[in-house]
Design a protein around this motif. Structure first.
Motif, mmCIF file in Angstrom:
data_model
loop_
_atom_site.group_PDB
_atom_site.id
_atom_site.type_symbol
_atom_site.label_atom_id
_atom_site.label_comp_id
_atom_site.label_asym_id
_atom_site.label_seq_id
_atom_site.Cartn_x
_atom_site.Cartn_y
_atom_site.Cartn_z
ATOM 1 N N LEU A 198 0.851 -1.184 0.000
ATOM 2 C CA LEU A 198 0.000 0.000 0.000
ATOM 3 C C LEU A 198 0.888 1.236 0.000
ATOM 4 O O LEU A 198 1.838 1.323 0.782
ATOM 5 C CB LEU A 198 -0.907 0.024 1.233
ATOM 6 C CG LEU A 198 -2.035 -1.004 1.280
ATOM 7 C CD1 LEU A 198 -2.641 -1.049 2.679
ATOM 8 C CD2 LEU A 198 -3.113 -0.662 0.268
ATOM 9 N N VAL A 199 0.582 2.195 -0.864
ATOM 10 C CA VAL A 199 1.415 3.388 -0.980
ATOM 11 C C VAL A 199 0.552 4.640 -1.048
ATOM 12 O O VAL A 199 -0.642 4.587 -1.327
ATOM 13 C CB VAL A 199 2.317 3.318 -2.237
ATOM 14 C CG1 VAL A 199 3.326 2.191 -2.126
ATOM 15 C CG2 VAL A 199 1.475 3.174 -3.506
ATOM 16 N N ARG A 200 1.189 5.771 -0.816
ATOM 17 C CA ARG A 200 0.500 7.061 -0.845
ATOM 18 C C ARG A 200 0.460 7.638 -2.254
ATOM 19 O O ARG A 200 1.163 7.179 -3.149
ATOM 20 C CB ARG A 200 1.198 8.039 0.097
ATOM 21 C CG ARG A 200 1.140 7.643 1.565
ATOM 22 C CD ARG A 200 1.980 8.586 2.396
ATOM 23 N NE ARG A 200 1.827 8.341 3.820
ATOM 24 C CZ ARG A 200 2.567 8.915 4.755
ATOM 25 N NH1 ARG A 200 3.550 9.742 4.400
ATOM 26 N NH2 ARG A 200 2.355 8.660 6.035
ATOM 27 N N ASP A 201 -0.316 8.728 -2.385
ATOM 28 C CA ASP A 201 -0.455 9.396 -3.680
ATOM 29 C C ASP A 201 0.890 9.753 -4.281
ATOM 30 O O ASP A 201 1.137 9.543 -5.474
ATOM 31 C CB ASP A 201 -1.281 10.685 -3.531
ATOM 32 C CG ASP A 201 -2.757 10.430 -3.351
ATOM 33 O OD1 ASP A 201 -3.175 9.258 -3.333
ATOM 34 O OD2 ASP A 201 -3.511 11.413 -3.218
ATOM 35 N N ARG A 219 -7.857 1.732 -5.232
ATOM 36 C CA ARG A 219 -7.645 2.686 -4.135
ATOM 37 C C ARG A 219 -8.400 2.224 -2.900
ATOM 38 O O ARG A 219 -9.541 1.749 -2.999
ATOM 39 C CB ARG A 219 -8.100 4.085 -4.537
ATOM 40 C CG ARG A 219 -7.640 5.165 -3.567
ATOM 41 C CD ARG A 219 -7.872 6.551 -4.117
ATOM 42 N NE ARG A 219 -7.096 7.549 -3.382
ATOM 43 C CZ ARG A 219 -7.018 8.821 -3.736
ATOM 44 N NH1 ARG A 219 -7.648 9.247 -4.828
ATOM 45 N NH2 ARG A 219 -6.315 9.670 -3.016
ATOM 46 N N THR A 220 -7.777 2.383 -1.736
ATOM 47 C CA THR A 220 -8.416 1.981 -0.489
ATOM 48 C C THR A 220 -9.239 3.132 0.085
ATOM 49 O O THR A 220 -9.126 4.281 -0.358
ATOM 50 C CB THR A 220 -7.359 1.554 0.544
ATOM 51 O OG1 THR A 220 -6.521 2.677 0.854
ATOM 52 C CG2 THR A 220 -6.500 0.421 -0.005
ATOM 53 N N ASP A 222 -8.881 4.590 2.842
ATOM 54 C CA ASP A 222 -8.064 5.581 3.555
ATOM 55 C C ASP A 222 -7.086 6.285 2.611
ATOM 56 O O ASP A 222 -6.056 6.810 3.031
ATOM 57 C CB ASP A 222 -7.314 4.929 4.729
ATOM 58 C CG ASP A 222 -6.293 3.891 4.264
ATOM 59 O OD1 ASP A 222 -6.301 3.549 3.064
ATOM 60 O OD2 ASP A 222 -5.494 3.432 5.095
ATOM 61 N N ASP A 223 -7.431 6.283 1.309
ATOM 62 C CA ASP A 223 -6.697 7.035 0.287
ATOM 63 C C ASP A 223 -5.264 6.555 0.071
ATOM 64 O O ASP A 223 -4.348 7.346 -0.203
ATOM 65 C CB ASP A 223 -6.695 8.541 0.612
ATOM 66 C CG ASP A 223 -8.076 9.152 0.478
ATOM 67 O OD1 ASP A 223 -8.867 8.640 -0.329
ATOM 68 O OD2 ASP A 223 -8.366 10.128 1.204
ATOM 69 N N ARG A 224 -5.074 5.257 0.173
ATOM 70 C CA ARG A 224 -3.839 4.645 -0.273
ATOM 71 C C ARG A 224 -4.132 3.845 -1.537
ATOM 72 O O ARG A 224 -5.275 3.626 -1.891
ATOM 73 C CB ARG A 224 -3.235 3.745 0.816
ATOM 74 C CG ARG A 224 -2.671 4.504 2.021
ATOM 75 C CD ARG A 224 -2.055 3.551 3.021
ATOM 76 N NE ARG A 224 -1.394 4.253 4.106
ATOM 77 C CZ ARG A 224 -1.985 4.672 5.207
ATOM 78 N NH1 ARG A 224 -3.282 4.457 5.380
ATOM 79 N NH2 ARG A 224 -1.302 5.297 6.150
ATOM 80 N N TRP A 225 -3.057 3.404 -2.188
ATOM 81 C CA TRP A 225 -3.197 2.659 -3.437
ATOM 82 C C TRP A 225 -2.545 1.294 -3.282
ATOM 83 O O TRP A 225 -1.436 1.181 -2.727
ATOM 84 C CB TRP A 225 -2.517 3.399 -4.589
ATOM 85 C CG TRP A 225 -3.061 4.774 -4.827
ATOM 86 C CD1 TRP A 225 -2.667 5.926 -4.215
ATOM 87 C CD2 TRP A 225 -4.099 5.150 -5.735
ATOM 88 N NE1 TRP A 225 -3.384 6.998 -4.684
ATOM 89 C CE2 TRP A 225 -4.277 6.552 -5.619
ATOM 90 C CE3 TRP A 225 -4.892 4.441 -6.646
ATOM 91 C CZ2 TRP A 225 -5.205 7.253 -6.373
ATOM 92 C CZ3 TRP A 225 -5.818 5.143 -7.402
ATOM 93 C CH2 TRP A 225 -5.971 6.522 -7.263
ATOM 94 N N SER A 233 6.919 0.864 -5.148
ATOM 95 C CA SER A 233 7.556 0.871 -3.826
ATOM 96 C C SER A 233 9.071 0.942 -3.927
ATOM 97 O O SER A 233 9.726 1.715 -3.201
ATOM 98 C CB SER A 233 7.152 -0.378 -3.049
ATOM 99 O OG SER A 233 5.756 -0.450 -2.882
#
Length: 425
Positions: A198-201, A219-220, A222-225, A233
């Motif tokens: 899971l990573v951020r924008d 997209r999750t 909680d606004d992660r991908w 990564s």
């Protein structure tokens, strides 16, 4: 991401390179925004400077007892306090427009990339191995592999289309393949990593999937991908850093699940394992200097080829044309493995040199020896290999008339000596 100075210096050359990608000219609109940004910035700076001058002048006037002059100066300051926020907001808005416009553009193709619009214009560089001659009509894996433990019905019942449930010998082979390929790449000098899934924008922006390809990702809440590949990564491991030149090249590999919504691929390869929403892949990533990135590209491609050769799978090496490359790439080799069930070569790996395109988006630099000024690194990525597609190739190339599948000797140590898959086992 592109350097605005490159566009300013030769807008026609920039547009010509974009046109090779099939993209519309963009230099004029970018330079218009750049001119507006610089103009607004100049006016804003002048207003800020004037405000500072007035503050000092007011203090001097008050010290002399010149109240009338001080009041006049205060009135001008009050006017600036009203106009400055408007100017500053305008500068932020235009700067963001400019950044968004540049960020949406693809990388420019390298000079040795052939012109072309689609896969029909790609160039075959080499072939390895001879496709097997069958004394029966070979089938596609989706037709015979369910009897070996490849359960598409259960996968669809649990998660929907383009998911699979593997059982027994098939699950074991899938695990063995990933471990085998990861070991090969670690032995080739790529440092094994276990990165976040899971990573951020900013991470997905850094490697170029955002903003243009958001629909192809998951997209999750909680606004992660969920990562579409470990490239995201691994490459972002050097985000916002000035990398020690002595540490370059940085070569990494990881075996991870990958998740793709494939919104842009509706109707393609809906049968079998070729295009799944979830799959495993061994990723290769390199961070290096501009002077060595071309050599690293060949090294990474050879590392991926070595896996196919060890598994005795016939393949061909393709140089992609400008119009068929991924948006972040400036040069790409595809490796296409022979699938007898389809009577065709199909992509099993793409290895790309992205130049400084991703590094600019991630703000990743190095300082060349003897120089004070930093430069952007070059980033490269590729599959070494996609586990599911390699599994397909093994199944179709090793299939027997009785429905069993013979496995290559290189895999036997990873399958505890299992040398073939048997129907119903």
């Amino acid at each position: 991401m592109h350097d605005i100075r490159t566009i300013r210096d030769d807008p026609d050359k920039f547009d010509a390179a974009l046109s090779r990608r099939g993209a519309s000219p963009a230099a004029a609109s970018i330079l218009a925004l750049d001119d507006e940004r610089r103009s607004v910035a100049t006016v804003t700076q002048e207003a800020q400077g004037r405000r500072n001058e007035l503050s000092k002048a007011i203090g001097a006037a008050m010290a002399k007892g010149d109240v009338a002059n001080a009041d006049a100066l205060k009135l001008e300051v009050a006017q600036l306090k009203q106009s400055l926020p408007i100017l500053e907001e305008r500068e932020r808005h235009v700067s963001q427009q400019l950044a968004d416009c540049i960020a949406a553009l693809p990388n420019l193709p390298a000079t040795d990339v052939p012109d072309g619009t689609d896969e029909s214009d790609n160039i075959e560089i080499a072939r390895w191995g001879t496709p097997r001659t069958f004394d029966f009509a070979p089938q596609e894996h989706a037709d015979f592999a369910p009897a070996l433990g490849l359960d598409f019905e259960t996968g669809a019942r649990i998660a929907g289309a383009r998911f699979v449930f593997m059982r027994g010998q098939m699950a074991r082979l899938n695990r063995a393949l990933g471990a085998f390929m990861l070991d090969m790449q670690a032995d080739a000098g790529f440092v094994e990593c276990a990165p976040p899934l899971l990573v951020r924008d900013e991470a997905v922006f850094g490697t170029g999937q955002l903003p243009k390809f958001a629909e192809d990702l998951f997209r999750t809440t909680d606004d992660r991908w969920l990562i579409p590949t470990a490239e995201v990564s691994l490459t972002n491991a050097v985000r916002d850093q000035i990398v020690d030149t002595a540490a370059l090249p940085i070569c990494m590999t990881a075996l991870t699940p990958c998740f793709r919504s494939e919104a842009g691929a509706a109707g393609r390869d809906t049968r079998g394992l070729i295009r799944q929403h979830q799959f495993d892949k061994v990723e290769l990533v390199a961070i290096t200097t501009p002077a060595t990135s071309d050599v690293m590209h060949e090294t990474m491609t050879a590392a991926a080829e070595a896996v196919l050769q060890a598994l005795e799978l016939p393949y061909r090496k393709i140089l992609l044309c400008a119009g068929d490359m991924g948006a972040s790439a400036m040069k790409t080799y595809d490796l296409e493995v022979w699938l007898p069930g389809q009577d065709a070569y199909r992509e099993i790996s793409s290895i790309s040199n992205c130049g400084a395109y991703q590094a600019r988006r991630m703000n990743t630099r190095f300082r060349p020896d003897g120089l004070k000024k930093t430069e952007f690194v070059h980033t490269l990525n590729g599959s070494g290999l996609a586990v599911g597609r390699t599994l397909v190739a093994l199944l179709e190339n090793g299939q027997q008339e009785d429905g069993s599948v013979v496995l290559p000797p290189a895999l036997h140590p990873y399958t505890s000596g299992m040398s073939r898959l048997e129907p119903g086992n």
